[in-house]
Design a protein around this motif. Structure first.
Motif, short mmCIF file in Angstrom:
data_model
loop_
_atom_site.label_atom_id
_atom_site.label_comp_id
_atom_site.label_asym_id
_atom_site.label_seq_id
_atom_site.Cartn_x
_atom_site.Cartn_y
_atom_site.Cartn_z
N GLU A 1 0.83 -1.20 0.00
CA GLU A 1 0.00 0.00 0.00
C GLU A 1 0.86 1.25 0.00
OE1 GLU A 1 -3.41 2.14 2.77
OE2 GLU A 1 -3.01 0.02 3.03
N VAL A 2 0.42 2.24 -0.80
CA VAL A 2 1.07 3.54 -0.82
C VAL A 2 -0.02 4.59 -0.79
CG1 VAL A 2 2.41 5.15 -2.22
CG2 VAL A 2 3.09 2.77 -2.12
N ALA A 3 0.13 5.59 0.08
CA ALA A 3 -0.82 6.69 0.15
C ALA A 3 -0.05 8.00 0.03
CB ALA A 3 -1.59 6.66 1.47
N ILE A 4 -0.54 8.88 -0.86
CA ILE A 4 0.07 10.19 -1.04
C ILE A 4 -1.02 11.24 -0.84
CG2 ILE A 4 1.18 11.75 -2.69
CD1 ILE A 4 2.38 9.29 -4.03
N GLU A 5 -0.71 12.24 -0.01
CA GLU A 5 -1.66 13.30 0.27
C GLU A 5 -0.98 14.63 0.03
OE1 GLU A 5 -4.58 13.93 3.78
OE2 GLU A 5 -3.85 11.85 3.89
N GLN A 6 -1.63 15.47 -0.79
CA GLN A 6 -1.17 16.83 -1.01
C GLN A 6 -2.33 17.74 -0.63
OE1 GLN A 6 0.02 16.80 -5.12
NE2 GLN A 6 1.96 15.77 -4.68
N GLU A 7 -2.14 19.04 -0.76
CA GLU A 7 -3.18 19.98 -0.33
C GLU A 7 -4.53 19.71 -0.99
OE1 GLU A 7 -1.92 24.01 -0.81
OE2 GLU A 7 -0.05 23.65 0.25
N ASP A 8 -4.52 19.49 -2.29
CA ASP A 8 -5.78 19.34 -3.02
C ASP A 8 -5.92 17.97 -3.68
OD1 ASP A 8 -3.74 19.74 -4.79
OD2 ASP A 8 -4.89 21.00 -6.16
N PHE A 9 -5.15 17.00 -3.24
CA PHE A 9 -5.14 15.71 -3.92
C PHE A 9 -4.78 14.60 -2.94
CE2 PHE A 9 -3.09 12.42 -6.48
CZ PHE A 9 -3.99 12.28 -7.52
N LYS A 10 -5.45 13.47 -3.05
CA LYS A 10 -5.16 12.32 -2.20
C LYS A 10 -5.28 11.07 -3.07
CE LYS A 10 -6.64 9.80 1.87
NZ LYS A 10 -7.62 9.70 2.96
N ILE A 11 -4.27 10.19 -2.99
CA ILE A 11 -4.30 8.94 -3.76
C ILE A 11 -3.80 7.81 -2.88
CG2 ILE A 11 -2.02 9.31 -4.77
CD1 ILE A 11 -3.09 7.93 -7.31
N THR A 12 -4.48 6.66 -2.96
CA THR A 12 -4.08 5.46 -2.24
C THR A 12 -4.03 4.32 -3.23
OG1 THR A 12 -5.19 6.25 -0.25
CG2 THR A 12 -4.64 3.90 -0.34
N ILE A 13 -2.92 3.59 -3.25
CA ILE A 13 -2.76 2.43 -4.14
C ILE A 13 -2.53 1.23 -3.25
CG2 ILE A 13 -1.41 1.40 -5.98
CD1 ILE A 13 -0.58 4.24 -6.78
N LYS A 14 -3.39 0.20 -3.41
CA LYS A 14 -3.28 -1.02 -2.62
C LYS A 14 -3.12 -2.20 -3.55
CE LYS A 14 -6.29 0.63 1.06
NZ LYS A 14 -7.47 0.38 1.87
N THR A 15 -2.23 -3.15 -3.17
CA THR A 15 -2.05 -4.38 -3.93
C THR A 15 -2.15 -5.56 -2.98
OG1 THR A 15 0.33 -4.35 -3.67
CG2 THR A 15 -0.54 -3.30 -5.63
N ASN A 16 -2.65 -6.66 -3.46
CA ASN A 16 -2.76 -7.90 -2.67
C ASN A 16 -2.46 -9.09 -3.55
OD1 ASN A 16 -3.48 -6.67 -0.31
ND2 ASN A 16 -5.66 -6.78 -0.70
#
Length: 159
Positions: A20-35
């Motif tokens: 899992e990787v999560a990136i948060e910026q002021e106006d943007f949020k993304i989470t990538i999960k793998t299993n």
């Protein structure tokens, strides 16, 4: 982040082996999960719907090798060596094909960008490149053997 940057991030996460990787910026949020299955991406942008990417398998392009300190073996002092570890789960190959020459042998000098081996994962062949300069001291895996994520592959003496 535009769609091209998101796709590049998905490829990076797929070949890195993280779950899992999560990136948060002021106006943007993304989470990538793998299993060990398809990669799922959830992105949130103000005034926009979430972005769902299609499943992505590990790419066939070069995957980075991760250098780290070598564990000390009781019989020999390996603390001065760098251990190059597997960036993914797969099958380790020392050459591109059985009739082709080996990528590296014990005693060979390597530099960043040199191909050390190939790891096959899900029918994709990933070239593993050196990220350090040095001399191959020991090859820790037999040809055509299965390898795990973060498993030591090579011992390298820094030059």
């Amino acid at each position: 982040m535009d769609i091209k940057q998101i796709q590049e991030l998905i490829r990076f996460v797929a070949k890195s082996g993280v779950n899992e990787v999560a990136i948060e910026q002021e106006d943007f949020k993304i989470t990538i999960k793998t299993n060990q299955g398809p990669t799922v991406v959830h992105a949130t942008v103000p005034a926009a719907a979430p972005v769902y990417a299609t499943p992505v398998a590990a790419p066939a392009e070069e995957a980075p090798a991760a250098p780290a300190s070598a564990p000390a073996a009781p019989a020999a002092d390996t603390s001065k060596y760098i251990t190059i570890k597997s960036p993914m789960i797969g099958t380790f190959y020392r050459s591109a094909a059985p009739e082709k020459p080996l990528f590296v042998n014990v005693g060979d000098e390597i530099k960043p960008g040199d191909v050390l081996c190939i790891i096959e994962a899900m029918k994709l062949f990933n070239e593993i490149e050196a990220e350090v300069s040095g001399r191959i001291v020991k090859i820790l895996v037999d040809n055509a053997s299965p390898v795990e994520y973060d498993q030591p592959l090579f011992l390298v003496e820094p030059i």
